[in-house]
Each structure stands twice: as C-alpha cells, then as structure tokens.
Motif scaffolding. Sequence first.
Motif, PDB file in Angstrom:
ATOM      1  N   VAL A 183     -13.409  58.011 -34.588  1.00 44.12           N
ATOM      2  CA  VAL A 183     -11.837  57.673 -34.213  1.00 44.12           C
ATOM      3  C   VAL A 183     -11.273  57.811 -35.563  1.00 44.12           C
ATOM      4  O   VAL A 183     -10.255  58.421 -35.651  1.00 44.12           O
ATOM      5  N   GLY A 184     -11.551  57.211 -36.885  1.00 44.26           N
ATOM      6  CA  GLY A 184     -11.360  57.528 -37.979  1.00 44.26           C
ATOM      7  C   GLY A 184     -11.261  58.901 -38.330  1.00 44.26           C
ATOM      8  O   GLY A 184     -10.060  59.360 -39.131  1.00 44.26           O
ATOM      9  N   ALA A 185     -12.461  59.731 -38.132  1.00 46.90           N
ATOM     10  CA  ALA A 185     -12.629  60.920 -38.702  1.00 46.90           C
ATOM     11  C   ALA A 185     -11.723  61.786 -37.938  1.00 46.90           C
ATOM     12  O   ALA A 185     -10.980  62.833 -38.368  1.00 46.90           O
ATOM     13  N   ILE A 186     -11.488  61.608 -36.478  1.00 49.33           N
ATOM     14  CA  ILE A 186     -10.477  62.397 -35.808  1.00 49.33           C
ATOM     15  C   ILE A 186      -8.916  62.103 -36.177  1.00 49.33           C
ATOM     16  O   ILE A 186      -8.426  63.210 -36.380  1.00 49.33           O
ATOM     17  N   LEU A 187      -8.473  60.972 -36.657  1.00 44.78           N
ATOM     18  CA  LEU A 187      -7.411  60.867 -37.145  1.00 44.78           C
ATOM     19  C   LEU A 187      -7.132  61.406 -38.561  1.00 44.78           C
ATOM     20  O   LEU A 187      -6.106  62.111 -38.705  1.00 44.78           O
ATOM     21  N   VAL A 188      -8.016  61.285 -39.203  1.00 40.95           N
ATOM     22  CA  VAL A 188      -8.000  62.184 -40.725  1.00 40.95           C
ATOM     23  C   VAL A 188      -7.886  63.696 -40.399  1.00 40.95           C
ATOM     24  O   VAL A 188      -7.211  64.218 -41.033  1.00 40.95           O
ATOM     25  N   ILE A 189      -8.743  64.389 -39.531  1.00 45.26           N
ATOM     26  CA  ILE A 189      -8.596  65.598 -39.135  1.00 45.26           C
ATOM     27  C   ILE A 189      -7.419  66.191 -38.632  1.00 45.26           C
ATOM     28  O   ILE A 189      -6.815  67.177 -39.238  1.00 45.26           O
ATOM     29  N   ALA A 190      -6.697  65.314 -37.756  1.00 47.25           N
ATOM     30  CA  ALA A 190      -5.288  65.566 -37.260  1.00 47.25           C
ATOM     31  C   ALA A 190      -4.199  65.336 -38.171  1.00 47.25           C
ATOM     32  O   ALA A 190      -3.389  66.420 -38.020  1.00 47.25           O
ATOM     33  N   LEU A 197       2.561  72.994 -38.366  1.00 48.68           N
ATOM     34  CA  LEU A 197       2.634  72.864 -36.938  1.00 48.68           C
ATOM     35  C   LEU A 197       3.645  73.862 -36.506  1.00 48.68           C
ATOM     36  O   LEU A 197       4.510  74.026 -36.923  1.00 48.68           O
ATOM     37  N   HIS A 198       3.397  74.272 -35.070  1.00 45.54           N
ATOM     38  CA  HIS A 198       4.030  75.161 -34.399  1.00 45.54           C
ATOM     39  C   HIS A 198       4.665  74.169 -33.196  1.00 45.54           C
ATOM     40  O   HIS A 198       3.788  74.177 -32.078  1.00 45.54           O
ATOM     41  N   ALA A 199       5.932  73.981 -33.145  1.00 45.76           N
ATOM     42  CA  ALA A 199       6.322  73.027 -32.148  1.00 45.76           C
ATOM     43  C   ALA A 199       6.099  73.390 -30.664  1.00 45.76           C
ATOM     44  O   ALA A 199       5.796  72.740 -29.863  1.00 45.76           O
ATOM     45  N   GLY A 200       6.474  74.953 -30.512  1.00 42.92           N
ATOM     46  CA  GLY A 200       6.337  75.388 -28.908  1.00 42.92           C
ATOM     47  C   GLY A 200       5.070  75.189 -28.614  1.00 42.92           C
ATOM     48  O   GLY A 200       4.825  74.725 -27.166  1.00 42.92           O
ATOM     49  N   ALA A 201       3.876  75.662 -29.281  1.00 39.64           N
ATOM     50  CA  ALA A 201       2.710  75.441 -28.700  1.00 39.64           C
ATOM     51  C   ALA A 201       2.277  74.047 -28.565  1.00 39.64           C
ATOM     52  O   ALA A 201       1.265  73.763 -27.662  1.00 39.64           O
ATOM     53  N   VAL A 242      -2.704  72.223 -35.102  1.00 39.04           N
ATOM     54  CA  VAL A 242      -3.410  70.888 -35.126  1.00 39.04           C
ATOM     55  C   VAL A 242      -4.738  71.574 -34.738  1.00 39.04           C
ATOM     56  O   VAL A 242      -4.959  72.458 -33.924  1.00 39.04           O
ATOM     57  N   HIS A 243      -5.862  71.067 -35.508  1.00 35.93           N
ATOM     58  CA  HIS A 243      -7.149  71.440 -35.294  1.00 35.93           C
ATOM     59  C   HIS A 243      -7.596  71.425 -33.722  1.00 35.93           C
ATOM     60  O   HIS A 243      -7.307  70.388 -33.110  1.00 35.93           O
ATOM     61  N   ALA A 244      -8.311  72.582 -33.296  1.00 30.20           N
ATOM     62  CA  ALA A 244      -8.138  72.426 -31.777  1.00 30.20           C
ATOM     63  C   ALA A 244      -9.278  71.511 -31.155  1.00 30.20           C
ATOM     64  O   ALA A 244      -9.344  71.138 -30.026  1.00 30.20           O
TER      65      ALA A 244
END
Length: 442
Positions: A183-190, A197-201, A242-244
Amino acid sequence: MSLPGKRITARQTTPARSLPLVVHRFVRTEASGGVVLVAATVVALVWANSPWRDSYTTLWHNRVSVQLGGFRLSEELGHFVNDGLMALFFFVVGLEIKRELVRGELADRRVAALPVCAAIGGMVAPAALYIAITAGAGRGGHGWGIPMATDIAFALGVLALLGSRAPNPLKLFLLTLAIVDDVGAILVIAVFYSGSLHAGALVVAALTLLAAVTLRRLRVDWPTLYVVLGVVTWYATYRSGVHATIAGVALGLTTPARPLAPAQTLRRWALDLADEPAASDVHQMMVVARESVSPAEHLENRLHPFTSFVVLPTFALANAGIVLHGDMLGTADAVAVAVGVSVALIGGKFVGILGGAWLSVRFGVAVLPEDIRWPHIAGAAALGGIGFTVSLFVSGLAFADLQLADAAKVAILGASLVSALIGAAVLVLAGTLPRFTKPRSP
C-alpha cells in the motif's frame, strides 16, 4: 527471551490459530512462485553477461504494436511488461488488500496493529536512512522509495523452507506487513514517481472505474464487459501521467470482497434440491454457488497463479539482466545509490520493522500473538529487507540514468540475498531458544 518494555501476559496475547484456507492458498502460491522468480533472475543475469548478451538487449527493446481500428499503441516489449503485465500483478495485490481489509487480518484493528505499525516503521526508517546516505549525491537522492517495499514471494518462500520453525502466526504477520508495505509503495509510486498529469485522460479513467463499480452494485454478471472497462481504465491511466499500474490497484480495491449470496443460502439450496432436479434448478444452483464466493476471492484464485508463475518471472527476466562490469560503480552518485539501497534494505528495514513492532507493544497499541516471541519478530524484520520485485520496479521509475538504475538493481539483489540469509539464521536460532514463562504465584 524478550525485549525490554511492557510485560505481556498470557491473557493479553491473541490465540494461536491455523492459517485460513484462502490465506494458506495465497502463501503456498507465493512461496512456490518465489522459486520460479529466483530461476528467472538467475537466467536474466547469466544471459545478460553471456556472449549472447546482445540478443537479451534486443529482445526487450523490440517494439510491439497493438492496433484496433483507429486505436494504436506502440511500445518496447520491456515497457509492455512493466506497464501492462505488472498492472495485472498490482490488480491481484489490490484484491488481496481489499480481502484483508474486509475479511482478513486488517479487519481487526487490534490484531492488525502489530504488523501495520511494523510496516510503517519498515517504510520510514529505510527511506530516511537512504536519504541520509545519499545526501549530496545529486540525482541519486531520487531513489528513496526503492528500499521501502518487502517482496511477499521471496519472504514467504524463506518461511516455507524453514517449515515448523516459522509458526503460522508469523506467516500471517509477515503477509500482512508485506501487504501494508505494498500500500505504501503504491502511494509513493502514484504521488512521487508519476509524470505530469493530463486531466482529460484522468477523468476518463475515473469514469470507467465508476462504471465498473456501478455495474457490480447492480449485480451485472458479464465478465467480458468488465475486461473491456478494465482495459479502458488502464489505457486512460497510462495516458494520464499517473503510472499505469495504479489502474490495476484501483480496480482491485473496488472489487467487492463480500459474497453476493450468504453461505447458508447455498446450503439451503443444496438441501432443497430434488433427487432428479430440473435443468432450471441446476442452473440456479450454479448461480447461487458462484455468488457464495466474493468476486475478489474468485478473481484472486484465478489470477494469482498466473501472476506468480508468469507475470513476475517475466518481469524479473526483463529487469534483472544487469551487465556486470568494473565501471558500473564508476561515479560517486552510483556508489552512493548502491550503498544507500544496501544499507537501507539490510539495516533500515530491520531496525524499522522491529522498532515499529516494539513501540506498538510497549505503548499498548498491539500485542504479540501466542507462540510468537521477539526473536521471531527479529527474524521477520530481517526478511523484510528482501525488496526484490517492487524495489526493482521503483528503481526503473526513479532513475532515467541507466548507470544509477543498474547500481540500484545490483544493490537490491545483493541486499535481498543477505537479508534472506540473516532472517533464516535468526529464525533457526529462535527455534532453539527456550521459552521463558512467568512463574505461577504460590
């Protein structure tokens, strides 16, 4: 043997218990997958340093194109593995996190407190230690997220090899700790390792995710539709900056973890079936049987073996092929990265996990489960330094400079091996120590 601090009595400890079936299945698959992961890592290292090293590089840099009508996606094969296949791995991680939050160890705050506090310590201490070591190293300082995660497959694989020397409650402790680490790693990656960031996508990704949640609530049972929505969510996230892989986690966390039909409903239907049931009765029974297992558990059972035995070994094969040469640590920044990752994984993880667990018990936030002693926690803390999969993943995101990325990867491999050996040795020693109990009052 115990660490100084608050005395825990037998009344205060949680009872020992065997592993639940779903957890046992998860642990067994992870442990077996760890063996395949090691084999893939060895193959990658040997291949990348053999006379056929050029074929290794060429393979992962080949461009792969996917075209459907006007839609076209073209990337190198290595990027498809890291951005596409790993999204499936993180989807399974999201499913496991959701199950633990709803029906597992993380659902009971007092039981979860020990591994959660240990995991927090095991994330903060390595990151802080890495930052301190790489201070002034320029670009090397960006890799502070590398030593934060624990590899579930390798850590549980070591416990599996130890057999009865690793009590079942310790496996639950390490599994929960690794999940919180994820969970921590996911938050750090995000937050720290995604692009602009591209708002539309991002809006499209959010809308397709919301559509999947809504359809689940309406009990729409059409797997193909969810696959399409999942692919659209992944692609929109990929284009958003955001990373896929975060799309995989989000889809996993929004999958229901409670069964749509209670178990007693299935039992009642089974008892009420006639000796020669009609086709409609059998069909309805199949529907009830499917709905008696939560969508999260159903998907995890189907996908977990694939991610453990195919996705992660493929990732290791694509990312662990480091060309070893004398100049790979030829700059001060590369040396700082290698030292920072090594010390943070081996020392920072141990101190952070053990310290977090001890403080949680010392201040009454958590208790030690029965059959678990502080030497067991120390052994698990050492195993926490096995960073492998997610650490390799973050190193690729943290460093565009291949020399720094390779220095981090070499350090990850070495530190993970050392941590595994230290953890195994501590747990073997823990099994030989006598258990001291408080003498009875006359």
